[in-house]
Design a protein around this motif. Structure first.
Motif, PDB file in Angstrom:
ATOM      1  N   UNK A   3       0.832  -1.204   0.000  1.00 15.25           N
ATOM      2  CA  UNK A   3       0.000   0.000   0.000  1.00 15.25           C
ATOM      3  C   UNK A   3       0.868   1.256   0.000  1.00 15.25           C
ATOM      4  N   UNK A   4       1.993   1.218   0.708  1.00 12.88           N
ATOM      5  CA  UNK A   4       2.880   2.383   0.788  1.00 12.88           C
ATOM      6  C   UNK A   4       3.440   2.745  -0.591  1.00 12.88           C
ATOM      7  N   UNK A   5       3.853   1.724  -1.331  1.00 13.75           N
ATOM      8  CA  UNK A   5       4.380   1.959  -2.683  1.00 13.75           C
ATOM      9  C   UNK A   5       3.290   2.512  -3.591  1.00 13.75           C
ATOM     10  N   UNK A   6       2.099   1.943  -3.470  1.00 13.89           N
ATOM     11  CA  UNK A   6       0.981   2.410  -4.295  1.00 13.89           C
ATOM     12  C   UNK A   6       0.632   3.864  -3.978  1.00 13.89           C
ATOM     13  N   UNK A   7       0.636   4.231  -2.695  1.00 13.30           N
ATOM     14  CA  UNK A   7       0.329   5.613  -2.307  1.00 13.30           C
ATOM     15  C   UNK A   7       1.359   6.586  -2.866  1.00 13.30           C
ATOM     16  N   UNK A   8       2.637   6.184  -2.822  1.00 16.84           N
ATOM     17  CA  UNK A   8       3.691   7.045  -3.376  1.00 16.84           C
ATOM     18  C   UNK A   8       3.522   7.224  -4.884  1.00 16.84           C
ATOM     19  N   UNK A   9       3.157   6.132  -5.538  1.00 18.20           N
ATOM     20  CA  UNK A   9       2.958   6.194  -6.991  1.00 18.20           C
ATOM     21  C   UNK A   9       1.809   7.146  -7.341  1.00 18.20           C
ATOM     22  N   UNK A  10       0.703   7.022  -6.617  1.00 18.36           N
ATOM     23  CA  UNK A  10      -0.455   7.890  -6.868  1.00 18.36           C
ATOM     24  C   UNK A  10      -0.089   9.349  -6.613  1.00 18.36           C
ATOM     25  N   UNK A  11       0.663   9.589  -5.525  1.00 13.82           N
ATOM     26  CA  UNK A  11       1.078  10.962  -5.199  1.00 13.82           C
ATOM     27  C   UNK A  11       1.956  11.540  -6.303  1.00 13.82           C
ATOM     28  N   UNK A  12       2.873  10.722  -6.824  1.00 14.02           N
ATOM     29  CA  UNK A  12       3.755  11.198  -7.885  1.00 14.02           C
ATOM     30  C   UNK A  12       2.983  11.505  -9.169  1.00 14.02           C
ATOM     31  N   UNK A  13       1.992  10.673  -9.460  1.00 15.73           N
ATOM     32  CA  UNK A  13       1.163  10.926 -10.648  1.00 15.73           C
ATOM     33  C   UNK A  13       0.419  12.253 -10.499  1.00 15.73           C
ATOM     34  N   UNK A  14      -0.133  12.500  -9.306  1.00 11.65           N
ATOM     35  CA  UNK A  14      -0.854  13.759  -9.063  1.00 11.65           C
ATOM     36  C   UNK A  14       0.075  14.961  -9.208  1.00 11.65           C
ATOM     37  N   UNK A  15       1.276  14.845  -8.641  1.00  8.88           N
ATOM     38  CA  UNK A  15       2.236  15.954  -8.727  1.00  8.88           C
ATOM     39  C   UNK A  15       2.667  16.170 -10.178  1.00  8.88           C
ATOM     40  N   UNK A  16       2.900  15.064 -10.887  1.00  9.22           N
ATOM     41  CA  UNK A  16       3.303  15.164 -12.295  1.00  9.22           C
ATOM     42  C   UNK A  16       2.237  15.883 -13.117  1.00  9.22           C
ATOM     43  N   UNK A  39      12.376  18.005 -18.610  1.00 11.40           N
ATOM     44  CA  UNK A  39      13.009  17.912 -17.295  1.00 11.40           C
ATOM     45  C   UNK A  39      12.813  16.503 -16.736  1.00 11.40           C
ATOM     46  N   UNK A  40      13.841  15.988 -16.117  1.00 10.39           N
ATOM     47  CA  UNK A  40      13.774  14.650 -15.527  1.00 10.39           C
ATOM     48  C   UNK A  40      13.863  14.775 -14.015  1.00 10.39           C
ATOM     49  N   UNK A  41      12.898  14.178 -13.338  1.00  9.54           N
ATOM     50  CA  UNK A  41      12.837  14.235 -11.879  1.00  9.54           C
ATOM     51  C   UNK A  41      12.719  12.822 -11.322  1.00  9.54           C
ATOM     52  N   UNK A  42      13.258  12.656 -10.149  1.00 10.16           N
ATOM     53  CA  UNK A  42      13.169  11.349  -9.496  1.00 10.16           C
ATOM     54  C   UNK A  42      12.922  11.564  -8.012  1.00 10.16           C
ATOM     55  N   UNK A  43      11.920  10.902  -7.501  1.00  8.89           N
ATOM     56  CA  UNK A  43      11.616  11.014  -6.077  1.00  8.89           C
ATOM     57  C   UNK A  43      10.508  12.019  -5.815  1.00  8.89           C
ATOM     58  N   UNK A  44       9.646  11.674  -4.870  1.00 15.80           N
ATOM     59  CA  UNK A  44       8.486  12.517  -4.561  1.00 15.80           C
ATOM     60  C   UNK A  44       8.906  13.883  -4.042  1.00 15.80           C
ATOM     61  N   UNK A  45       9.914  13.928  -3.181  1.00 15.54           N
ATOM     62  CA  UNK A  45      10.341  15.210  -2.606  1.00 15.54           C
ATOM     63  C   UNK A  45      10.865  16.152  -3.689  1.00 15.54           C
ATOM     64  N   UNK A  46      11.659  15.617  -4.608  1.00 21.21           N
ATOM     65  CA  UNK A  46      12.176  16.448  -5.698  1.00 21.21           C
ATOM     66  C   UNK A  46      11.041  16.984  -6.570  1.00 21.21           C
ATOM     67  N   UNK A  47      10.042  16.161  -6.773  1.00 21.33           N
ATOM     68  CA  UNK A  47       8.899  16.588  -7.588  1.00 21.33           C
ATOM     69  C   UNK A  47       8.113  17.688  -6.884  1.00 21.33           C
ATOM     70  N   UNK A  48       7.942  17.543  -5.560  1.00 20.14           N
ATOM     71  CA  UNK A  48       7.228  18.582  -4.799  1.00 20.14           C
ATOM     72  C   UNK A  48       8.003  19.900  -4.824  1.00 20.14           C
ATOM     73  N   UNK A  49       9.304  19.822  -4.667  1.00 21.95           N
ATOM     74  CA  UNK A  49      10.129  21.033  -4.689  1.00 21.95           C
ATOM     75  C   UNK A  49      10.037  21.725  -6.051  1.00 21.95           C
ATOM     76  N   UNK A  50      10.061  20.914  -7.096  1.00 22.37           N
ATOM     77  CA  UNK A  50       9.999  21.501  -8.442  1.00 22.37           C
ATOM     78  C   UNK A  50       8.625  22.114  -8.705  1.00 22.37           C
ATOM     79  N   UNK A  51       7.583  21.473  -8.196  1.00 26.43           N
ATOM     80  CA  UNK A  51       6.232  22.021  -8.344  1.00 26.43           C
ATOM     81  C   UNK A  51       6.122  23.365  -7.627  1.00 26.43           C
ATOM     82  N   UNK A  52       6.701  23.452  -6.447  1.00 25.83           N
ATOM     83  CA  UNK A  52       6.694  24.715  -5.702  1.00 25.83           C
ATOM     84  C   UNK A  52       7.433  25.801  -6.481  1.00 25.83           C
ATOM     85  N   UNK A  53       8.557  25.417  -7.074  1.00 32.49           N
ATOM     86  CA  UNK A  53       9.326  26.366  -7.892  1.00 32.49           C
ATOM     87  C   UNK A  53       8.505  26.851  -9.088  1.00 32.49           C
ATOM     88  N   UNK A  54       7.797  25.921  -9.737  1.00 36.35           N
ATOM     89  CA  UNK A  54       6.999  26.285 -10.913  1.00 36.35           C
ATOM     90  C   UNK A  54       5.855  27.228 -10.548  1.00 36.35           C
TER      91      UNK A  54
END
Length: 489
Positions: A3-16, A39-54
């Motif tokens: 479930x943890x992996x699935x939740x991370x995947x869903x979160x990354x899709x939403x952020x993407x 742009x290539x991003x890896x990891x939920x935290x990096x994606x959140x940071x980039x979203x904040x920047x955008x």
């Protein structure tokens, strides 16, 4: 999969998806840094940071655009994609002919007398210099006709026209402008479609409210077909108008076509400003377009095959023009018509032959004709195309296919306002080709033998050494066709 992996995947899709949406907005708003984006991003935290920047990037760019449009009024005339076309023209070291041609058309959108300079300097200053020294373009109506005196837009007061017949939107537009004393120019009129964007609405509202402080006082602006906008666009548009209504020197009209049972937010927002109107009557519209379009002829006929195309060719040749065919058929919509006309690239030596074979969206075809004939150009948020310059008058022929009870012709009100050549059936109008192998010559040669009682004794050869050389005269073909096809008694 846990479930943890699935939740991370869903979160990354939403952020993407959020990243895609914001980058799309930055691209649409013309941010120079996002014309080519990867742009290539890896990891939920990096994606959140980039979203904040955008998000911060988008906010800053919106502020930059707002300030630039307030400083340079002419930036409100063009969406971002067209601003970028100017940017490429003024900054590139190597001249791109297609880019140059597009920029020339964009200049004509504002003023047909203005010229695109070759100087490569600051774009804001260049745009101001291009138009500042050119007289403002205006066309006063000369045609006398019955006016609708209630269709008058007052300075500092929003005018909302409620139209009950969609086919008469053009009548309402022309009623407002003739009462104002001038025909509309391309930059004064925004006709919405299902693909109209918030950017188009925003720059148009800014243009209409900033105009009086930038040398364009007493110019009427109009947005039509607002019923085609979705709820969100109507909501944002209403808010933008309200935020600027403290200014008292604007002239703005909105045109809505009321549809039974359909709720429209803007009508509720500005209900006190709504006035019911269907605009000018048909006789007044004919007077206007006989004045505006004296080189435009609508060609129709009772039946198919009566020589509409041949008549257009002959008329064009008499005017020393080469007819250029522009076909309209089936599911053609307004946007595709603009793209098609942009690719047409009509030359001054050519006449325009608009051949309307069928129209599943007659409203779009009619609006295309309205904009082309009234403004001399057609545009969407992406494409823009225009007729050749007025120095070389363009002869335009609108051929409308014959249909049962003239349904196609009647579905295009603009056609009824133009000079008309309606071809009724007459055997003398039959155009008999003089090509020896044409169907009509083959048919008439056999009828000629039949008429002379030689059908069983003589051969007719068309593709051998002994083939006949001379076509039958037109008059002989007409007589034979009439005798054997129409005079059965």
């Amino acid at each position: 999969m846990s479930k943890d992996v699935m939740d991370k995947f869903v979160a990354q899709v939403d952020i993407a998806q959020e990243i895609i949406n914001i980058v799309s907005m930055l691209i649409q708003m013309g941010h120079f840094g996002y014309r080519k984006f990867e742009n290539k991003l890896q990891g939920t935290d990096n994606m959140r940071d980039y979203l904040k920047f955008l998000k911060e990037e988008l906010k800053n760019w919106q502020n930059i655009v707002d300030r630039a449009q307030q400083r340079c009024f002419y930036l409100t005339f063009f969406p971002a994609c067209h601003i970028l076309a100017f940017y490429d023209y003024f900054t590139s070291e190597k001249l791109d002919k297609d880019n140059e041609e597009e920029c020339k058309i964009l200049i004509r959108f504002v003023n047909s007398k203005a010229q695109l300079p070759s100087t490569r300097r600051d774009m804001q200053k260049i745009l101001q210099r291009i138009f500042r020294n050119v007289p403002k373009q205006s066309r006063k109506p000369k045609a006398a006709g019955q006016r609708v005196m209630s269709d008058i837009v007052t300075k500092g007061k929003l005018f909302v026209a409620g139209c009950t017949d969609k086919s008469r939107v053009s009548n309402v537009i022309m009623s407002l402008y003739t009462n104002h004393g001038y025909y509309p120019e391309p930059w004064q009129l925004l006709i919405c479609t299902s693909s109209t964007t918030m950017e188009e609405l925003t720059i148009f509202i800014k243009r209409s409210f900033y105009s009086s402080k930038n040398g364009y006082e007493n110019h009427l602006f109009c947005i039509a077909n607002l019923e085609l906008l979705g709820f969100a666009l109507q909501y944002n548009l209403a808010n933008q108008i309200r935020s600027m209504q403290d200014q008292k020197d604007y002239l703005l009209a909105l045109i809505f076509c009321r549809e039974n049972g359909v709720h429209h937010l803007i009508l509720d927002q500005f209900s006190l400003d709504v006035k019911e109107t269907n605009g000018l009557n048909n006789d007044s519209m004919r007077g206007i377009y006989r004045e505006l379009c004296h080189n435009v002829i609508c060609v129709s006929s009772d039946l198919s095959g009566q020589g509409k195309t041949e008549w257009i060719k002959e008329y064009s040749f008499r005017k020393k023009k080469v007819p250029r065919s522009f076909l309209i058929s089936d599911d053609t919509e307004f946007g595709s018509l603009v793209r098609q006309f942009k690719e047409c690239k009509l030359r001054p030596v050519e006449s325009l032959h608009i051949n309307i074979v069928s129209a599943n969206y007659p409203g779009d075809v009619n609006m295309f004709l309205f904009k082309l004939l009234t403004l001399g150009m057609v545009s969407t948020n992406v494409d823009i195309a225009c007729l050749p310059p007025l120095e070389t008058p363009t002869h335009i022929f609108i051929e409308i296919a014959s249909t049962t009870k003239q349904q196609l012709l009647n579905s295009l009100p603009m056609a009824g306002y133009l000079l008309v050549n309606h071809i009724s059936w007459n055997i003398k109008n039959l155009k008999a080709s003089q090509e020896i192998n044409s169907p009509i010559q083959v048919t008439c040669h056999y009828l000629n033998l039949l008429d002379r009682n030689d059908i069983d004794s003589k051969e007719i050869l068309f593709r051998t050494d002994k083939a006949i050389k001379d076509p039958l005269p037109v008059e002989r073909c007409q007589n034979l066709i009439e005798k054997y096809f129409f005079n059965k008694g």
